[in-house]
Design a protein around this motif. Structure first.
Motif, short mmCIF file in Angstrom:
data_model
loop_
_atom_site.label_atom_id
_atom_site.label_comp_id
_atom_site.label_asym_id
_atom_site.label_seq_id
_atom_site.Cartn_x
_atom_site.Cartn_y
_atom_site.Cartn_z
N ALA A 129 0.90 -1.08 0.02
CA ALA A 129 0.18 0.11 -0.01
C ALA A 129 1.14 1.17 -0.09
N HIS A 130 0.71 2.29 -0.92
CA HIS A 130 1.42 3.44 -1.26
C HIS A 130 0.62 4.35 -0.51
N THR A 131 1.23 5.09 0.42
CA THR A 131 0.58 6.13 1.32
C THR A 131 1.02 7.88 0.71
N MET A 132 2.39 7.64 -0.06
CA MET A 132 2.72 8.70 -0.62
C MET A 132 3.10 8.43 -2.29
N THR A 133 2.98 9.39 -3.27
CA THR A 133 3.49 9.01 -4.35
C THR A 133 4.51 10.21 -4.87
N GLU A 134 4.60 11.11 -4.12
CA GLU A 134 5.60 12.30 -4.50
C GLU A 134 6.13 12.73 -3.10
N LEU A 135 7.46 13.29 -3.05
CA LEU A 135 7.95 14.16 -1.91
C LEU A 135 8.45 15.43 -2.05
N GLU A 136 8.27 16.17 -1.26
CA GLU A 136 8.53 17.68 -1.56
C GLU A 136 9.92 17.59 -0.99
N ILE A 137 10.82 18.26 -1.82
CA ILE A 137 12.35 18.44 -1.72
C ILE A 137 12.68 19.71 -1.58
N THR A 138 13.99 19.93 -1.51
CA THR A 138 14.53 21.48 -1.58
C THR A 138 15.86 21.06 -2.02
N CYS A 139 16.43 21.92 -3.20
CA CYS A 139 17.83 21.64 -3.60
C CYS A 139 18.06 22.74 -4.91
N LEU A 140 19.48 22.78 -5.05
CA LEU A 140 19.81 23.63 -6.09
C LEU A 140 19.45 23.26 -7.28
N PRO A 141 18.82 24.06 -8.31
CA PRO A 141 18.71 23.29 -9.69
C PRO A 141 19.30 22.27 -10.35
N ALA A 142 20.82 22.45 -10.09
CA ALA A 142 21.73 21.44 -10.78
C ALA A 142 21.46 20.01 -10.02
N ASP A 143 21.15 19.92 -8.80
CA ASP A 143 20.90 19.01 -8.18
C ASP A 143 19.46 18.24 -8.14
N LEU A 144 18.61 18.65 -8.72
CA LEU A 144 17.16 18.20 -9.05
C LEU A 144 17.17 17.05 -9.84
N PRO A 145 16.46 16.18 -8.84
CA PRO A 145 16.23 14.80 -9.27
C PRO A 145 14.79 14.63 -10.24
N GLU A 146 15.11 13.79 -11.19
CA GLU A 146 13.70 13.61 -12.02
C GLU A 146 12.82 12.68 -10.98
N TYR A 147 13.17 11.61 -9.97
CA TYR A 147 12.21 10.99 -9.17
C TYR A 147 13.36 10.45 -8.28
N LEU A 148 12.64 9.93 -7.07
CA LEU A 148 13.39 9.40 -6.04
C LEU A 148 12.83 7.64 -5.97
N GLU A 149 13.98 6.95 -5.87
CA GLU A 149 13.50 5.45 -5.73
C GLU A 149 13.53 5.07 -4.47
N VAL A 150 12.36 4.17 -4.39
CA VAL A 150 12.13 3.64 -3.22
C VAL A 150 12.25 1.77 -3.21
N ASP A 151 13.22 1.35 -2.71
CA ASP A 151 13.47 -0.20 -2.92
C ASP A 151 12.56 -0.90 -1.90
N MET A 152 11.95 -1.69 -2.18
CA MET A 152 10.88 -2.52 -1.65
C MET A 152 11.32 -4.05 -1.15
N ALA A 153 12.32 -4.23 -1.77
CA ALA A 153 12.83 -5.76 -1.67
C ALA A 153 12.67 -6.47 -0.33
N GLU A 154 13.41 -5.60 0.46
CA GLU A 154 13.56 -6.18 1.89
C GLU A 154 12.21 -5.93 2.79
N VAL A 155 11.32 -5.31 2.36
CA VAL A 155 10.28 -4.91 3.23
C VAL A 155 9.40 -6.34 3.68
N THR A 156 9.16 -6.40 5.03
CA THR A 156 8.33 -7.71 5.45
C THR A 156 6.97 -7.26 5.63
N LEU A 157 6.23 -8.44 5.86
CA LEU A 157 4.63 -8.18 6.32
C LEU A 157 4.39 -7.31 7.60
N GLY A 158 3.65 -6.39 7.59
CA GLY A 158 3.47 -5.40 8.59
C GLY A 158 4.41 -4.36 8.81
#
Length: 228
Positions: A129-158
């Motif tokens: 279940a996703h509770t967020m689909t985007e994140l508010e960030i602050t950075c310089l224009p040169a450091d602006l990422p297109e997206y942020l990656e969230v690795d779900m591989a090791e997440v267990t039930l609960g």
């Protein structure tokens, strides 16, 4: 940032609701505005087909865009977008000027990876279940990422992941976390399937309705005492 976006726009002289409607209907253009910095806001018109095509790419929403305003280039980011409520039409676009030496505050999308191989899903039968689909960030224009990656591989039930579990690139900060640990909100979790959760809840209710041996003995003793 792997994509470069350039929009050729022109200064708009005719303003007002009537002018905007004519612009959309007759010229195939939408009204917009460029603002921010020390310069005055500039009213612009944008070919609808150009911005519609650009919006098909997710990166456009969190990317420094080059606006070619009557031959003068201006870096900016898309700050707001107004769409038609029933048709696939863009009605208005707001752009914020970018200063390469000043930090931006923008929302960037979250990309959840390895969901199919997630321990809580593949081995334990849970659902993500996703509770967020985007994140508010602050950075310089040169450091602006297109997206942020969230690795779900090791997440267990609960288990839940929070903002602090996101690996932010160098120079990028979470606006929420800058306000303190109590703003470390959940972004995703692996939950029991709905049917299993409901069945477990029913079992808990049934178990609560069954008296224990001690309870029965107490009741009998109270009845005997009342008869005496």
């Amino acid at each position: 940032m792997s994509d470069d976006f350039t929009l050729s726009v022109k200064v708009r002289q005719d303003v007002g609701k009537g002018a905007s409607r004519r612009q959309r209907r007759l010229a195939g253009e939408i009204p917009g505005i460029v603002y921010g910095g020390v310069r005055e806001p500039v009213m612009i018109s944008i070919p609808h087909k150009d911005i519609a095509k650009a919006l098909e790419n997710e990166a456009f929403y969190s990317h420094v865009i080059t606006l070619d305003i009557d031959g003068t280039e201006q870096p900016a980011i898309l700050k707001d977008l107004q769409r038609h409520p029933a048709k696939a039409l863009v009605l208005h676009a707001d752009f914020l000027r970018v200063n390469p030496k000043r930090a931006l505050t923008v929302n960037v999308p979250l990309h959840f990876v390895n969901e199919d191989s997630c321990i809580g899903v593949k081995q334990e039968g849970g659902v993500i279940a996703h509770t967020m689909t985007e994140l508010e960030i602050t950075c310089l224009p040169a450091d602006l990422p297109e997206y942020l990656e969230v690795d779900m591989a090791e997440v267990t039930l609960g288990q839940s992941l929070h903002i602090s579990d996101i690996k932010l690139p160098e120079g990028v900060e979470s606006v929420a976390l800058s306000h303190g640990e109590d703003h470390d909100l959940p972004i995703a979790a692996v939950n029991k399937p709905k049917a299993a959760a409901e069945e477990e809840a029913d079992e808990d209710v049934d178990a609560a309705d069954v008296p224990t041996v001690g309870d029965e003995a107490t009741d009998d003793g109270e009845e005997a005492a009342s008869e005496e």
